[in-house]
Scaffold this motif. Sequence first.
Motif, short mmCIF file in Angstrom:
data_model
loop_
_atom_site.label_atom_id
_atom_site.label_comp_id
_atom_site.label_asym_id
_atom_site.label_seq_id
_atom_site.Cartn_x
_atom_site.Cartn_y
_atom_site.Cartn_z
N ALA A 4 0.84 -1.20 0.00
CA ALA A 4 0.00 0.00 0.00
C ALA A 4 0.87 1.24 0.00
N GLN A 5 0.34 2.33 -0.50
CA GLN A 5 1.03 3.60 -0.39
C GLN A 5 1.12 4.00 1.08
N THR A 6 2.22 4.62 1.46
CA THR A 6 2.57 4.75 2.88
C THR A 6 1.60 5.58 3.70
N GLY A 7 0.91 6.52 3.08
CA GLY A 7 0.07 7.41 3.87
C GLY A 7 -1.32 6.91 4.18
N ILE A 8 -1.69 5.75 3.66
CA ILE A 8 -3.07 5.27 3.81
C ILE A 8 -3.40 4.98 5.27
N TYR A 9 -2.56 4.23 5.94
CA TYR A 9 -2.88 3.82 7.31
C TYR A 9 -1.79 4.25 8.30
N ALA A 10 -0.96 5.21 7.91
CA ALA A 10 0.11 5.69 8.80
C ALA A 10 -0.47 6.28 10.08
N GLU A 11 0.35 6.27 11.12
CA GLU A 11 -0.04 6.90 12.37
C GLU A 11 -0.09 8.42 12.18
N PRO A 12 -0.81 9.14 13.05
CA PRO A 12 -0.96 10.59 12.88
C PRO A 12 0.37 11.33 12.90
N ASN A 13 0.44 12.40 12.12
CA ASN A 13 1.60 13.29 12.08
C ASN A 13 1.22 14.68 12.61
N LEU A 14 2.23 15.54 12.69
CA LEU A 14 1.99 16.89 13.18
C LEU A 14 1.49 17.84 12.09
N HIS A 15 1.88 17.59 10.84
CA HIS A 15 1.53 18.50 9.75
C HIS A 15 1.12 17.71 8.52
N GLY A 16 0.31 18.33 7.68
CA GLY A 16 -0.10 17.71 6.43
C GLY A 16 -0.35 18.76 5.36
N VAL A 17 -0.25 18.34 4.10
CA VAL A 17 -0.65 19.19 2.98
C VAL A 17 -1.36 18.30 1.97
N THR A 18 -2.54 18.72 1.57
CA THR A 18 -3.34 17.99 0.60
C THR A 18 -3.53 18.86 -0.63
N LEU A 19 -3.19 18.30 -1.80
CA LEU A 19 -3.31 19.02 -3.05
C LEU A 19 -4.42 18.38 -3.89
N LEU A 20 -5.36 19.18 -4.34
CA LEU A 20 -6.41 18.73 -5.24
C LEU A 20 -6.05 19.19 -6.64
N LEU A 21 -6.02 18.24 -7.59
CA LEU A 21 -5.47 18.50 -8.91
C LEU A 21 -6.42 18.04 -10.01
N ASN A 22 -6.43 18.75 -11.11
CA ASN A 22 -7.08 18.31 -12.33
C ASN A 22 -6.01 18.07 -13.39
N VAL A 23 -6.20 17.03 -14.18
CA VAL A 23 -5.24 16.66 -15.23
C VAL A 23 -5.51 17.49 -16.47
N MET A 24 -4.45 18.02 -17.07
CA MET A 24 -4.58 18.94 -18.19
C MET A 24 -4.14 18.35 -19.53
N THR A 25 -3.78 17.08 -19.56
CA THR A 25 -3.32 16.45 -20.79
C THR A 25 -4.19 15.25 -21.13
N ALA A 90 -24.08 18.04 1.47
CA ALA A 90 -22.67 17.70 1.27
C ALA A 90 -22.39 17.76 -0.22
N PRO A 91 -22.15 18.97 -0.76
CA PRO A 91 -21.96 19.13 -2.21
C PRO A 91 -20.78 18.33 -2.74
N ARG A 92 -21.03 17.64 -3.82
CA ARG A 92 -20.00 16.79 -4.42
C ARG A 92 -19.07 17.62 -5.30
N GLU A 93 -17.78 17.33 -5.22
CA GLU A 93 -16.77 18.02 -6.03
C GLU A 93 -16.07 17.00 -6.91
N SER A 94 -15.93 17.31 -8.18
CA SER A 94 -15.24 16.42 -9.11
C SER A 94 -13.78 16.83 -9.19
N VAL A 95 -12.89 15.98 -8.72
CA VAL A 95 -11.46 16.24 -8.70
C VAL A 95 -10.76 15.04 -9.33
N ASP A 96 -9.79 15.29 -10.22
CA ASP A 96 -9.11 14.18 -10.90
C ASP A 96 -8.16 13.44 -9.97
N LEU A 97 -7.34 14.19 -9.24
CA LEU A 97 -6.31 13.59 -8.39
C LEU A 97 -6.26 14.27 -7.03
#
Length: 308
Positions: A4-25, A90-97
């Motif tokens: 699995a990718q490491t962040g799925i079930y990792a223990e809590p951290n002090l800081h985080g950053v989440t990026l919502l992205l749309n694919v342009m190609t 709970a409005p739905r948002e369409s996000v690619d990544l």
Amino acid sequence: MTHAQTGIYAEPNLHGVTLLLNVMTDDVAHVRRKLARVPQLLEDLDLRFSEAMLNGYIAIGSDYWDVVYPESRPLQLTGFPDLNDGDRQAPRESVDLMLCVRSDRFDVNFQAARTLMEWLGHDVELIDQINTFRFMDGRDLLGFIDAPDNPRGMRRREIALVNDDPVFKGGSYIFSQRFRYDLRRWEQLSTEIQEHVMGRKKVTGERISEAVLSMVTHTQKARLVDAKEQPLELLRQNMPWGNLREQGLLGMYMSGKPQHVIHWLKNRYIADEQGDYDPLLDYIEAVSNAAFFAPSIEFLKHKSDISR
């Protein structure tokens, strides 16, 4: 063996950053190669900043999945459920990544996010950046211990990951909710009323006996069991976000059984036969909601190889 990718079930951290992205190609093969490289970049950064306990993942939006991986789709991958009922929406948002990075250092998160965005380059457009943080001793900004009934230890992995689908084993269904809080309104309530809304003591997190409660509580409506008292398998990786103008909670719900998350959400939002719903929803607002799937590292690599 799948990883699995490491962040799925990792223990809590002090800081985080989440990026919502749309694919342009439209070059799908190119996008696959880009996505496949993300876990390795995160691993390299973790080795470089080993004391920061860095982890993360890349997840593909439910609407974009069939574009980038049309040959196979996770059996239960659907859009975010319709939760509109009365004043609760709970409005739905369409996000690619969705790209999520967490560590115990804000500067490491910043460096990791820059590195990953440079790798993805002009193939993606940044829709939103959400900086999150650990508040006090693992509390929500409302002052209560967040998700006190969250699974612990190896149970986190068992619940968060797909185990019954050989193609997508090691992946995870992810539902995200970005809540905005009105803290002034919440803090006008007495501690006693806050505790009755939550169903727990504010300091200790201890559940309040239902015998002394006069209303349905958040704890009752957010129980991790269904109507037949069978366990609902979901892991919450929530973190507060905000500044002095606005603030709230970024809710992340991981599960190998997404129908459990949907049941849990509907039990909170949709009023039952007695007209009861999660009373906490009267004080918080989910401003954006989306559904994703975070594949295993092997799936990303395999799809990258066959696309050459």
